[in-house]
Structures are given as C-alpha cells and as structure tokens.
Motif scaffolding. Structure first.
Motif, mmCIF file in Angstrom:
data_model
loop_
_atom_site.group_PDB
_atom_site.id
_atom_site.type_symbol
_atom_site.label_atom_id
_atom_site.label_comp_id
_atom_site.label_asym_id
_atom_site.label_seq_id
_atom_site.Cartn_x
_atom_site.Cartn_y
_atom_site.Cartn_z
ATOM 1 N N VAL A 173 0.903 -1.209 0.089
ATOM 2 C CA VAL A 173 0.151 0.056 0.148
ATOM 3 C C VAL A 173 0.980 1.243 -0.032
ATOM 4 C CG1 VAL A 173 -1.747 1.357 1.084
ATOM 5 C CG2 VAL A 173 -1.558 -1.201 1.265
ATOM 6 N N LEU A 182 0.818 5.352 0.612
ATOM 7 C CA LEU A 182 -0.031 6.361 1.065
ATOM 8 C C LEU A 182 0.539 7.866 0.559
ATOM 9 C CD1 LEU A 182 -0.655 5.123 4.449
ATOM 10 C CD2 LEU A 182 -2.217 4.804 2.573
ATOM 11 N N SER A 201 -4.298 9.264 1.757
ATOM 12 C CA SER A 201 -5.012 8.488 0.807
ATOM 13 C C SER A 201 -4.214 7.610 0.285
ATOM 14 C CB SER A 201 -5.347 9.760 -0.033
ATOM 15 O OG SER A 201 -6.632 10.513 0.464
ATOM 16 N N VAL A 202 -4.878 6.359 -0.094
ATOM 17 C CA VAL A 202 -4.093 5.510 -0.831
ATOM 18 C C VAL A 202 -4.000 5.737 -2.088
ATOM 19 C CG1 VAL A 202 -4.206 3.033 -1.833
ATOM 20 C CG2 VAL A 202 -5.095 3.659 0.417
ATOM 21 N N ALA A 251 -2.351 0.225 -4.252
ATOM 22 C CA ALA A 251 -2.692 -0.718 -3.462
ATOM 23 C C ALA A 251 -2.676 -2.108 -4.178
ATOM 24 C CB ALA A 251 -3.808 -0.539 -2.334
ATOM 25 N N TYR A 256 -6.169 -5.278 -0.525
ATOM 26 C CA TYR A 256 -7.748 -5.454 -0.445
ATOM 27 C C TYR A 256 -8.228 -6.698 0.151
ATOM 28 C CZ TYR A 256 -7.891 -1.101 -3.117
ATOM 29 O OH TYR A 256 -7.751 0.052 -3.723
ATOM 30 N N VAL A 261 -7.454 -2.148 2.892
ATOM 31 C CA VAL A 261 -7.698 -0.785 2.110
ATOM 32 C C VAL A 261 -9.171 -1.061 2.149
ATOM 33 C CG1 VAL A 261 -7.543 0.692 0.312
ATOM 34 C CG2 VAL A 261 -5.730 -0.540 1.249
ATOM 35 N N LYS A 314 -8.864 4.187 1.813
ATOM 36 C CA LYS A 314 -8.087 4.651 2.986
ATOM 37 C C LYS A 314 -7.359 3.278 3.555
ATOM 38 C CE LYS A 314 -8.764 9.152 3.103
ATOM 39 N NZ LYS A 314 -7.764 10.073 3.230
ATOM 40 N N LEU A 315 -6.530 3.621 4.453
ATOM 41 C CA LEU A 315 -6.026 2.378 5.281
ATOM 42 C C LEU A 315 -6.944 2.157 6.331
ATOM 43 C CD1 LEU A 315 -3.587 0.500 5.360
ATOM 44 C CD2 LEU A 315 -2.216 2.299 6.730
#
Length: 433
Positions: free
Chosen positions: A63, A65, A70-71, A74, A79, A84, A88-89
């Motif tokens: 991931v 950031l 904000s991602v 990823a 997922y 995520v 967002k994380l």
C-alpha cells in the motif's frame, strides 16, 4: 480636435488595461495548471519510476500512501486482507506507523493480529507490517501474512512436545529398571523379571522411533514416484499375517471378504503399512474370542471408481467426542490400553497421511460397546495417477443406521458387509483362521 484627441487617448488607455488584464489572467492560469491537485496525487504518475513494477511482483501486500493518508497504490492482496477500504488504510495501528514514518523518515516494523473479514470465526490473521518512506511525500507499507507460518510453528511445537513426552516414558522406565537390576543382582528371579520389563520398554521405544520415521517419510515422500498397481488381496493377507500372533494370543478370529482381484495404484509399502495399522488397532482394541473382518469392494464415485477396504471389529468402540480426534498424532482413546498394547498413538495419523497422499481418505464409524469400522477409500488402479484428493464427506453417509428411520442399513453399506455377529460363514475369496 481636442475631443478627438481625448477619445483616442482613452481608447489607448483602455487597450493597455485590457492587455494587462489578459496577461495577468494567462499567468494565473499557468500557475493553476502547474499546481498539483488532490486528484493528481492518486494517479500512478506520482510514483517514482519503476516502483509500480516492483510492487506488482512482490508477494507481500503493498500500500502506498500520500501526505493526506489517501491510498495512491494498493495491491489486490491488500484489499483481500481488508487493509484498504474506501481509498483509505483501514488498520489504525498501521496508519499511525505511516504518519510517524512520514514525519521522521524512520523505517518501522510491527506484528499485529487482525480480525478476519466476513468469516464469523474467532481466529485472527497474524501479519507483519513494515513501513518505509518512498520519496519525499509518499509512504510505502508492506504487509506479510504470517497466519499459516504461525499455525505450522504451533503444530511443530506440539509435535516436539508430544515426541519428547512419549520418548521420556520408555527411556525413564529403562533407567529405573536398570537400577533395579543392579540392586537385585543377587536375586536371579528379580533380575529375570526386571529384564523382561526392560525388553518390553525397549520394544515400545523401538516401535515409537520406527513410527516417527514412517510418519516423516509419508509426509515428505511422493507416493507416485514409486507407485505401482497393487493387489488388494495381497495387502489384506499381509495385514492379517502381521497381526496373526497377537490375534492368536487373544483367540481373535480374523477373516477377509468382499470382491476378489481388486487393484489400487500407489506405493506398496505405504499402503501395506496403512492397512496393517488398521488391522493391528482392531486386534488390540478387541476383547478376546471376538472377530475382526476385512472386506474390500469397488464403489462408484465422481471422477472414477474407488476401492473401499473396511476393517471391522467388535471392540470397545469410540465415543463421538473422541471420533473427531482419533487421527491426531499421539491421541489415544484409552491411554491405559495403549500402554498395555504398546501403542504409540501414531498409527492412525500414518493411515490418514497415506490415504491423503494417494488421493483417498479414511473414515470411521463407531458405537461404544459395539465396535468400530475404519474404511480406507483409494482410487482404483488406472485412475489413481490423475486422482485428486477426495473432499470431506458427510459421516452420516457411512453410519450403521439410516438417519431417517433408525433401522439397520448394513445390507446396503459396503463398509459393513462383514456382519461379525452373524453365525454364518463370511463370504470371502479366502478365509484365514
């Protein structure tokens, strides 16, 4: 004349003002276009060159950031683990680590237990998270799933603890008996008695070590490397011959029955050991002057015919709670009886591994006080090479009674074709005393 000059001057001034305003508007537009927007931070273009390619080949969940948490990027594994959600994380401890790393530039690592998503199970995911700065504005989070590694480690610890305990018993007994022999050196009868006990404990220790070797070999070897077409009646005869002496001592009658000339595909040594363990257990857990039967049949199944080899006894039976655990290593239904018979608690575990490695399975039906039936199902020779392991089946399919009516259903169940309580002769191609 003066009026025309004034108009011309005003026109010139207006033109100059318009030009200045247009120039200022153009410069302002260029500045806006050059300014990074929130949307542009979420595109792959902000990633340093080559990072996207590296992240795509990593086995870890990745991931990336930005400065607003904000991602940016990823992986699909992130997922899948539930890291995520909504761009967002979703794991707060990891988010705190990312912010701290963005602030001071230090690499951080921590191990966490995360709840499983949507499974309803109480167990958690064990993960290792590592956070590192990526450029001046981005933070990279790598997460490794340690759940399976921890499970294997727990199994290994339990196995080592059980082996240590099992080895300690006979070795401790040998030590005490040797001291007793030394103290009773002037008493020949005592020396003879203690020496006999030492032989029993030494035999138990030898059997334990041998079964540990067999279990390790079954788990590590591929049975198809040395596979061949094996006659089932030869396996049955070998298993009966292996337990003939203890059966004779207890006056237990062993009989074979079922369909003749059946063949399975696999490693002969492993298959003989598995069936031999089933017959040996049946003899050990049966009272004197009873019967142990071995029946083999062909049954139809999806993907190819199966060969069922059922071993039935009239022993003490297995309770429902113990039935689920009898194939575990070192598990004993009756520890006192296992000590008396020299059992190690590894025999059924070996049978389970042999069956699974040959694309089959082993199941058990039992009723306390009535006996047990262990059924080994293996692919028939010719289909065994391409056979995949059989998925778990409902144990009720092999119960001794019809679950709807409660009536005896032995007439249609091949795993119980040997009615040991019947005084008639068991139909068999060969009846061994």
């Amino acid at each position: 004349m003066d009026v025309n000059a004034a108009v011309a001057a005003l026109a010139a001034i207006a033109g100059v003002c318009t030009g200045v305003i247009a120039m200022l508007a153009f410069r302002w537009s260029e500045r806006d276009q050059a300014r990074p927007t929130r949307t542009s931070l979420h595109t792959d273009a902000v990633l340093p060159p080559g990072v996207d390619t590296v992240l795509s080949v990593l086995r870890s969940s990745a991931v990336v950031l930005d400065e607003s948490d904000s991602v940016v990027k990823a992986s699909s594994a992130a997922y899948a683990l539930g890291l995520v959600r909504g761009g967002k994380l979703a794991v707060d401890p990891m988010l705190v680590m990312a912010r701290d790393t963005r602030r001071d530039g230090e690499i951080r690592q921590v191990e966490l237990d995360l709840p499983r998503r949507g499974t309803g199970r109480g167990d958690a995911l064990a993960v290792s998270a590592r956070v590192a700065p990526l450029g001046s504005r981005l933070v990279l989070l790598l997460v490794e799933d340690l759940t399976e590694a921890r499970r294997i480690e727990a199994v290994r610890r339990d196995f080592v603890a059980n082996v240590s305990h099992e080895l300690k018993t006979p070795t401790g007994a040998l030590s005490l008996l040797s001291e007793a022999v030394m103290d009773a050196s002037d008493d020949p009868e005592a020396v003879t008695r203690f020496a006999g006990r030492m032989q029993i404990e030494a035999t138990r220790l030898t059997n334990l070590v041998q079964e540990l070797i067999d279990l390790s070999r079954v788990q590590n070897d591929d049975p198809l490397e040395d596979s061949e077409s094996v006659r089932v009646d030869e396996l049955v005869a070998e298993a009966i011959d292996r337990s003939r002496q203890p059966a004779s001592t207890k006056q237990i009658t062993m009989a074979s029955g079922g369909t003749a000339d059946l063949r399975v595909w696999g490693n002969r040594g492993q298959l003989a050991a598995a069936l031999g363990n089933l017959v040996e257990n049946a003899v050990n857990y049966s009272p004197a002057r009873t019967r142990v039967g071995i029946a083999a049949h062909r049954v139809s199944a999806t993907g190819g015919d199966l060969i069922e080899i059922a071993v039935t006894d009239q022993g003490i039976g297995i309770s429902e709670k113990d039935r689920e655990r009898v194939f575990e290593r070192f598990y004993r239904v009756d520890p006192a009886r296992s000590r008396a018979t020299g059992g190690t608690g590894l025999g059924l575990a070996i049978v389970k591994h042999v069956a699974a490695s040959h694309g089959g399975e082993v199941t058990v039906w039992s009723s306390e006080g009535q006996g047990s039936t262990f059924t080994l199902r293996l692919p028939e020779a010719g289909a065994g090479r391409d056979r995949t392991p059989i998925t778990g089946q409902d144990e009720d399919d092999h119960a001794p009674y019809d679950t709807d009516s409660g009536t005896d259903d032995t007439a249609t169940d091949t795993s119980r074709s040997l009615r040991l309580d019947s005084p008639t002769v068991i139909p068999a191609p060969e009846v061994l005393p």
